[in-house]
Design an enzyme around this catalytic site. Structure first.
Site, short mmCIF file in Angstrom:
data_model
loop_
_atom_site.label_atom_id
_atom_site.label_comp_id
_atom_site.label_asym_id
_atom_site.label_seq_id
_atom_site.Cartn_x
_atom_site.Cartn_y
_atom_site.Cartn_z
N CYS A 1 8.86 -4.30 -0.50
CA CYS A 1 9.79 -3.36 0.13
C CYS A 1 10.15 -3.84 1.54
O CYS A 1 10.53 -3.04 2.39
CB CYS A 1 9.20 -1.96 0.17
SG CYS A 1 7.67 -1.82 1.13
N ARG B 1 7.87 1.95 -12.47
CA ARG B 1 6.74 2.63 -13.10
C ARG B 1 6.98 2.79 -14.60
O ARG B 1 6.06 2.63 -15.41
CB ARG B 1 6.53 4.00 -12.44
CG ARG B 1 5.92 3.91 -11.04
CD ARG B 1 5.48 5.27 -10.53
NE ARG B 1 6.58 6.07 -10.03
CZ ARG B 1 6.96 6.12 -8.76
NH1 ARG B 1 6.36 5.37 -7.85
NH2 ARG B 1 7.95 6.91 -8.36
N PHE C 1 -2.75 -1.57 -3.91
CA PHE C 1 -1.96 -0.78 -2.96
C PHE C 1 -1.44 0.46 -3.70
O PHE C 1 -0.25 0.77 -3.71
CB PHE C 1 -0.79 -1.58 -2.40
CG PHE C 1 -1.17 -2.90 -1.79
CD1 PHE C 1 -1.66 -2.98 -0.49
CD2 PHE C 1 -1.05 -4.08 -2.51
CE1 PHE C 1 -2.01 -4.20 0.08
CE2 PHE C 1 -1.39 -5.31 -1.95
CZ PHE C 1 -1.87 -5.37 -0.66
N ASP D 1 1.89 -3.79 -5.16
CA ASP D 1 2.98 -3.06 -4.52
C ASP D 1 2.60 -2.71 -3.08
O ASP D 1 2.36 -1.55 -2.75
CB ASP D 1 3.29 -1.79 -5.32
CG ASP D 1 4.47 -1.02 -4.75
OD1 ASP D 1 5.33 -1.65 -4.10
OD2 ASP D 1 4.53 0.21 -4.94
N ASP E 1 -6.89 0.97 -2.95
CA ASP E 1 -6.14 1.25 -1.73
C ASP E 1 -7.13 1.38 -0.58
O ASP E 1 -8.29 1.77 -0.78
CB ASP E 1 -5.34 2.55 -1.88
CG ASP E 1 -4.17 2.63 -0.90
OD1 ASP E 1 -3.03 2.41 -1.33
OD2 ASP E 1 -4.41 2.90 0.28
#
Length: 409
Positions: free
Chosen positions: A355, A222, A242, A315, A264
């Protein structure tokens, strides 16, 4: 914190395969059920189990969990040690010392214990202002919980502690009168805690939110996005895909973005992003930035949008929660990159993160590069990143987070 096994029983001892012995010596902290050749008796969750080598000598000691395929999580490998209260206290202090000097006073949200990589296997501890969130991933910790809380009370006397539990152990928790979201120490007036990160204020839902309430692991990325926004042309439009509760969005706004789109599928997450913007409205850059929350499926939106941005953040949540989903996830990462660059102006920046532990950094970076190449655009790779220092990862399965930064022409 001593062994909870009745003294009349002999120490639980396990013999394991040569491959498992090699893995333990190399620093891998997990011992699977399939690697156990024999044991002297049945064990209970939370017992300290000694692992013997082929000459019946001490090799390791760890937390035993008969209800999990991951049968032992190693606490110590090498010469024999006594796991007592003094050992646990020193063990905790060593992990806390690793965080000293990492954060300025304007940051009071970060990870204090990162599971196996800090020597606390199956246990995560996060700080949000004056609240600690303790998340457990194995029932082996239940017998030790009172002692863990006592250690935390000594070091964080004015903090509340919230217990979070992974889904696979919530049923077993009921036998210990525990449940997910239980306040186990101190008082908590609200499940929403306001904390600071790099001078920005965010809310964390510590009772019911994802993970422990916020995605602390993306802090360093960030910060990079905020700096990159300042390098964009006059029209600094940013897409945060996202977006969850708008972490990247707020940093982009403070970095000088004129418009930030938070995209989102979750209306709940988007409402949180709006509250986070409101929390920081005293900052001129945030107040003057237009924030557009959009509820949509990101894959569909990217494929059909005709907007233009100077910086795009991708992300997504884990796209490969198991090995069988790895190939599909790799294709999805490539598709996201290919569709995103169609909305990116010349000289714009694409930030793509993953991730998914089942997708390696090399596979992920290659998928993103190939996605851009399929679009016909050229690019310059700015950098790749991995885990933040408070989320240290010391073995392969722990190394889930990676991000790539590219300037696209």
């Amino acid at each position: 914190m001593s062994q909870p096994t009745p003294s009349a029983l002999p120490r639980l001892r396990l013999k394991v395969t040569p491959a498992a012995q090699k893995g333990l010596r190399a620093g891998h902290p997990w011992l699977y059920e399939s690697s156990v050749k024999s044991q002297n008796r049945p064990g209970e969750a939370g017992e300290l189990a000694v692992v013997l080598d082929r000459q019946d000598r001490f090799l390791a000691i760890g937390l035993y969990d008969p209800g999990s395929p991951l049968r032992v999580r190693a606490l110590h490998v090498g010469a024999p040690v006594t796991i007592d209260g003094a050992w646990w206290a020193a063990h905790l202090d060593a992990a806390l010392a690793r965080r000293e000097g990492l954060f300025e006073a304007d940051t009071d949200g970060y990870r204090l214990l990162n599971g196996e990589s800090d020597g606390w296997p199956g246990l995560v501890l996060d700080r949000y202002a004056q609240v600690l969130v303790l998340k457990l991933y194995t029932a082996a910790w239940f017998p030790h919980l009172p002692q863990v809380l006592a250690l935390l009370a000594e070091r964080f006397p004015d903090f509340a502690v919230v217990l979070r539990l992974s889904r696979n152990i919530q049923q077993a928790a009921r036998n210990h009168r525990l449940h997910d979201g239980l306040v186990v120490q101190g008082e908590l007036k609200s499940g929403t805690v306001i904390f600071r990160e790099s001078g920005l204020h965010f809310e964390a839902d510590v009772i019911q939110g994802q993970k422990t309430g916020f995605f602390l692991d993306q802090r360093e990325n960030r910060r990079r996005v905020e700096a990159l926004v300042q390098t964009l042309p006059a029209e600094k439009r940013v897409l945060n895909a996202f977006s969850f509760s708008g972490g990247f969005s707020l940093y982009a706004a403070r970095g000088g973005a004129t418009t930030v789109v938070s995209l989102d599928i979750s209306a709940h997450a988007l409402r949180s992003s709006e509250r986070n913007f409101a929390l920081n409205h005293d900052l001129q850059a945030v107040a003057t930035c237009r924030h557009d929350p959009i509820q949509a499926d990101v894959f569909e939106w990217l494929a059909n949008a005709d907007d233009q941005f100077g910086l795009i953040v991708l992300d997504p949540p884990s796209l490969a929660r198991r090995e069988s989903e790895r190939a599909t996830a790799i294709r999805a990462y490539g598709r996201l990159a290919e569709d995103a660059v169609a909305l990116l102006g010349r000289g714009g920046v694409l930030v793509s993160a993953s991730c998914s532990a089942h997708v390696s950094a090399e596979e992920f970076f290659a998928a993103v590069r190939q996605g851009i190449e399929r679009s016909g655009r050229s690019f310059t790779e700015l950098e790749t990143t991995a885990h933040a220092p408070d989320h240290l990862a010391t073995f392969p399965e722990a190394q889930y987070l990676k991000a790539i930064y590219l300037r696209v022409y």
